[in-house]
Enzyme design. Sequence first.
Site, mmCIF file in Angstrom:
data_model
loop_
_atom_site.group_PDB
_atom_site.id
_atom_site.type_symbol
_atom_site.label_atom_id
_atom_site.label_comp_id
_atom_site.label_asym_id
_atom_site.label_seq_id
_atom_site.Cartn_x
_atom_site.Cartn_y
_atom_site.Cartn_z
ATOM 1 N N LYS A 125 0.381 -14.415 0.319
ATOM 2 C CA LYS A 125 1.237 -14.064 -0.758
ATOM 3 C C LYS A 125 0.965 -14.765 -2.052
ATOM 4 O O LYS A 125 0.991 -14.305 -3.152
ATOM 5 C CB LYS A 125 2.731 -14.013 -0.343
ATOM 6 N N LYS A 182 -2.649 -2.221 5.505
ATOM 7 C CA LYS A 182 -1.381 -1.623 6.129
ATOM 8 C C LYS A 182 -0.690 -0.723 5.165
ATOM 9 O O LYS A 182 -0.484 -0.989 3.968
ATOM 10 C CB LYS A 182 -0.669 -2.888 6.748
ATOM 11 N N LYS A 230 5.303 -0.620 1.547
ATOM 12 C CA LYS A 230 6.272 0.136 0.560
ATOM 13 C C LYS A 230 5.952 -0.421 -0.755
ATOM 14 O O LYS A 230 6.541 0.309 -1.889
ATOM 15 C CB LYS A 230 7.736 -0.280 1.018
#
Length: 335
Positions: A118, A200, A203
């Site tokens: 991240k 993956k 969202k």
Amino acid sequence: MSETSKNKPVILSGIQPSGILTIGHLTGALRNWVQLQDTYECFYMIADLHSITSRQVPADLRKRTLDTAAMFIAAGIDPDKSTLFIQSQVPQHSQLTWVLNCFTGMGECSRMTQFKDKSSRQADNINVGLFSYPVLMASDILIYQADLVPVGGDQKQHLELTRNLAQRFNHNYSPTFKVPEPYIPKVGARIMSLQDPAQKMSKSDVNERSTIFLTDSDEQIRNKIKRAVTDSGSEVKFDETRPGVANLMTLYHAATGKSFAEIEMEFAGQGYGNFKSAVGNAVADYIRPIRERFVEIRNDKNRLNGILRHGAEQAGSCAMKTLRKVYKKVGFVSF
Ligand code: AQP
């Protein structure tokens, strides 16, 4: 939480309200959560505290938090069986985090692969919250004395830290926390991006064509699947070296329950065109009732607010029991 659920093993899980939920959340999390409700005492949270480790637009975050809660219910989470709540409404999560921060080594947090991932994705905002995210996750779990935590591969390292922190605290004082075990769901399809099947489905993907949102219309679903990246070749066959087709087969399997062998037979000798329209129709049929329930639940603000208020009260009274013990053990004065 009903009276009878009190002796059941405890499970905790959550999803961040950092976007509209996708079909991946349904197959990888919500569908399993629904099945766990009768066997376990389940705490399901909308993890808004976690979501601010990346920048959020406040009005969007408020809206998505309620959207996520409504989607949990639309997918089958029953507030009479499970405790459904918004994480920030139970302040004990943050209070326990501070205590556990003081038991966590800098080295332990900096080893976390998700932190490294991240921080490389948001190099302009490597905040302390991102660094201590796993400690908040440990608090989420330990505050409810959870026995089991459903974890995907990317959370295993965090659960290991949670177990270490629980053992460390217990050893330093006296048994306080249950040491949780990972719960590996029997079924749980991992759905990949429609545009890059090596990633993956997520969202917060900037390319909306990569993602089937649970709020998408039938037409949007069919179009996205029609435009999904497939591989060279034309055979509908499950083969990991052809991840585009494998992903569409996984979607078809999730929507219809058919096995890969059945799917291969059904489309033998047919091209990708027919297969994609069948997948589009099946996924649209699968999502439609959930989307319709979502709209109904989301529009009934009083009922939704009531459920979440009640969930936060239940979660808070359970969390308070653990926090009281912890505060006493570390030496905080209580009156
Ligand atoms: N594509 C997926 N396939 C299967 N399971 C998935 N989950 C998420 N995407 C898929 C499952 O949802 C739970 C947690 O979701 P989260 O939103 O809290 O975190 P995430 O895994 O980081 O999901 P996103 O969509 O990728 O979020 P952003 O884009 O905000 O970082 C987990 O149980 C996960 O396995």
